[in-house]
Scaffold this active site. Structure first.
Site, PDB file in Angstrom:
ATOM      1  N   CYS A 190      43.404  35.047  65.369  1.00  0.00           N
ATOM      2  CA  CYS A 190      42.206  35.444  64.617  1.00  0.00           C
ATOM      3  C   CYS A 190      41.756  34.335  63.674  1.00  0.00           C
ATOM      4  O   CYS A 190      40.576  34.235  63.344  1.00  0.00           O
ATOM      5  CB  CYS A 190      42.479  36.711  63.810  1.00  0.00           C
ATOM      6  SG  CYS A 190      42.679  38.205  64.807  1.00  0.00           S
ATOM      7  N   LYS A 196      47.309  39.673  58.532  1.00  0.00           N
ATOM      8  CA  LYS A 196      47.717  40.626  59.562  1.00  0.00           C
ATOM      9  C   LYS A 196      48.593  41.692  58.918  1.00  0.00           C
ATOM     10  O   LYS A 196      49.754  41.440  58.590  1.00  0.00           O
ATOM     11  CB  LYS A 196      48.484  39.918  60.677  1.00  0.00           C
ATOM     12  CG  LYS A 196      48.790  40.784  61.885  1.00  0.00           C
ATOM     13  CD  LYS A 196      49.459  39.966  62.969  1.00  0.00           C
ATOM     14  CE  LYS A 196      49.721  40.803  64.221  1.00  0.00           C
ATOM     15  NZ  LYS A 196      50.370  40.014  65.296  1.00  0.00           N
ATOM     16  N   HIS A 202      47.543  42.267  67.661  1.00  0.00           N
ATOM     17  CA  HIS A 202      46.386  41.553  68.197  1.00  0.00           C
ATOM     18  C   HIS A 202      46.110  42.000  69.633  1.00  0.00           C
ATOM     19  O   HIS A 202      47.022  42.064  70.459  1.00  0.00           O
ATOM     20  CB  HIS A 202      46.628  40.040  68.168  1.00  0.00           C
ATOM     21  CG  HIS A 202      45.410  39.245  68.519  1.00  0.00           C
ATOM     22  ND1 HIS A 202      44.477  38.847  67.580  1.00  0.00           N
ATOM     23  CD2 HIS A 202      44.967  38.782  69.718  1.00  0.00           C
ATOM     24  CE1 HIS A 202      43.521  38.175  68.178  1.00  0.00           C
ATOM     25  NE2 HIS A 202      43.792  38.120  69.479  1.00  0.00           N
ATOM     26  N   CYS A 203      44.847  42.293  69.912  1.00  0.00           N
ATOM     27  CA  CYS A 203      44.408  42.669  71.256  1.00  0.00           C
ATOM     28  C   CYS A 203      43.707  41.472  71.881  1.00  0.00           C
ATOM     29  O   CYS A 203      42.732  40.946  71.317  1.00  0.00           O
ATOM     30  CB  CYS A 203      43.474  43.877  71.214  1.00  0.00           C
ATOM     31  SG  CYS A 203      42.784  44.319  72.832  1.00  0.00           S
ATOM     32  N   CYS A 206      39.897  42.631  72.964  1.00  0.00           N
ATOM     33  CA  CYS A 206      38.985  42.745  71.818  1.00  0.00           C
ATOM     34  C   CYS A 206      38.986  41.464  70.986  1.00  0.00           C
ATOM     35  O   CYS A 206      38.050  41.224  70.215  1.00  0.00           O
ATOM     36  CB  CYS A 206      39.392  43.916  70.928  1.00  0.00           C
ATOM     37  SG  CYS A 206      39.300  45.537  71.727  1.00  0.00           S
ATOM     38  N   CYS A 217      42.489  50.791  76.256  1.00  0.00           N
ATOM     39  CA  CYS A 217      42.175  51.691  77.366  1.00  0.00           C
ATOM     40  C   CYS A 217      40.907  51.219  78.078  1.00  0.00           C
ATOM     41  O   CYS A 217      39.836  51.174  77.469  1.00  0.00           O
ATOM     42  CB  CYS A 217      41.980  53.117  76.845  1.00  0.00           C
ATOM     43  SG  CYS A 217      41.560  54.305  78.143  1.00  0.00           S
ATOM     44  N   CYS A 223      40.024  49.350  72.317  1.00  0.00           N
ATOM     45  CA  CYS A 223      41.382  49.582  71.842  1.00  0.00           C
ATOM     46  C   CYS A 223      41.467  50.987  71.245  1.00  0.00           C
ATOM     47  O   CYS A 223      40.468  51.515  70.737  1.00  0.00           O
ATOM     48  CB  CYS A 223      41.762  48.556  70.773  1.00  0.00           C
ATOM     49  SG  CYS A 223      42.531  47.076  71.430  1.00  0.00           S
TER      50      CYS A 223
END
Length: 374
Positions: A190, A196, A202-203, A206, A217, A223
């Site tokens: 990021c 954090k 972290h995705c 996204c 999903c 997310c």
């Protein structure tokens, strides 16, 4: 207009611009709408609706009552039941789609760019962090540790004059041992300075850190985190109900047709058979899938610990409050738990639940903007 949609820090409206996710989300809406069309026009209407009359073929000299059991004929009572079933199924399907839409377009709990550990003091016109004041809490903790340690030494000396024991030595070790600090984690993906929170992950799709992330999903193209977990639960729950409802109607009509060989229950066009078979396949597949998802999410809802946190040591990150982080509130089930409404947390616990604070004078206003704060 679409330029304002995205998942980055600069976008005002949240939407994951992933081609596969958008395709899966579109398929989800199509299947729900198509299932509602089949249930109403192919199952209910030829059975007990106005269409039942038009499908009857009277022979010469035959009356309507001669076609079968009078209770199964399209009377006023059956027309009322047809209306009730239509409204009930459309309501369930509508709630499922509303939950899906909210789950897809709601910020799942992405950590803002200016997020900082809880207790950070911000100053300046742009909300910059005051480095001296942010260290105030650590300094106080260190001074408290030194004070407790000196007190422990004095207690040890006092015990040495009158004799020592094992308990005194244990008190000394516990008092001198410094209190461990909570690490200030950052996310290198990021940004080098992006904070954090402890329960954030972290995705990669996204491209953001999401608080209490459960999973990404593709069916909701988002997310599932603390910001939209409720909407995801409502989506899979009402989808399961719509599958169960449609299968129940088909089975009831089938067994009624088996018992009454002639009558509205058996009178349908041959072309209606294929849509009903496809409806049964859809209901079985997605009914089993959503029921498994509901069982999987039960532990998450009751313990406030996601599967990711559980695998990484849930005991260390498990919250110690009584607030239900999925539906909000601490008074048990309420009506808004079953509706796709915004989750509300107690004002005094919002920063503790999210795990970060941001520069905003009005905390209520700040967390009210969490749905669009990216």
């Amino acid at each position: 207009m679409l330029a304002s949609y995205g998942t980055g820090f600069k976008y005002k409206n949240w939407l994951v611009l992933d081609g596969c996710g958008l395709f899966c989300a579109g398929i989800t809406w199509f299947l729900h709408i198509w299932a509602a069309w089949v249930v109403i026009t192919k199952v209910l209407d030829p059975w007990m609706g106005p269409g039942a009359i038009t499908t009857m073929k009277l022979k010469k000299g035959e009356k309507l009552e001669d076609l079968g059991d009078p209770e199964l004929l399209p009377t006023h009572k059956n027309i009322v039941m047809f209306t009730v079933h239509c409204l009930a199924f459309l309501t369930i399907a509508g709630l499922a789609l509303a939950g899906h839409g909210k789950a897809m377009t709601t910020n799942p709990g992405a950590v803002p760019e200016l997020a900082a550990p809880v207790g950070t003091v911000f100053s300046g016109p742009e909300g910059t962090k005051d480095e001296d004041e942010t260290k105030e809490t650590d300094v106080l903790l260190e001074e408290k540790g030194k004070s407790d340690a000196s007190g422990g030494v004095e207690r040890r000396n006092g015990n040495s004059n009158g004799g020592t024991n094992a308990e005194g030595e244990g008190d000394e070790e516990q008092a001198i041992k410094p209190k461990p600090k909570v690490p200030h984690r950052t996310c290198r993906r990021c940004g080098p300075k992006s904070f954090k929170p402890p329960r954030a992950h972290h995705c990669s799709i996204c491209n953001r850190c999401v608080v209490k992330m459960d999973h990404h999903c593709p069916w909701v193209n988002n997310c599932v985190g603390i910001g939209n977990h409720k909407f995801f639960i409502l989506f899979i729950s009402y989808t399961f109900l719509s599958c169960f409802y449609s299968l129940s109607l088909v089975m009831y009509r089938f067994f009624t047709c088996m018992n009454v060989m002639r009558g509205p229950a058996c009178m349908h066009k041959p072309s209606d058979t294929l849509p009903i078979i496809l409806l049964v396949i859809e209901g079985v597949l997605f009914g089993l899938f959503t029921s498994c998802m509901m069982l999987d999410q039960y532990t998450v809802v009751t313990t406030n610990v996601t599967q990711i946190d559980r695998l990484k040591g849930g005991d260390e990150v498990a919250p110690d409050h009584e607030v239900n982080e999925t539906f909000g509130g601490d008074k048990g089930a309420e009506l808004d738990w079953f509706l796709p409404t915004t989750v509300v947390f107690p004002s005094s616990m919002k920063e503790e639940i999210y795990g970060f604070c941001v520069p905003c004078d009005d905390k209520e206003e700040n967390f009210a903007r969490m749905a669009t704060l990216v």
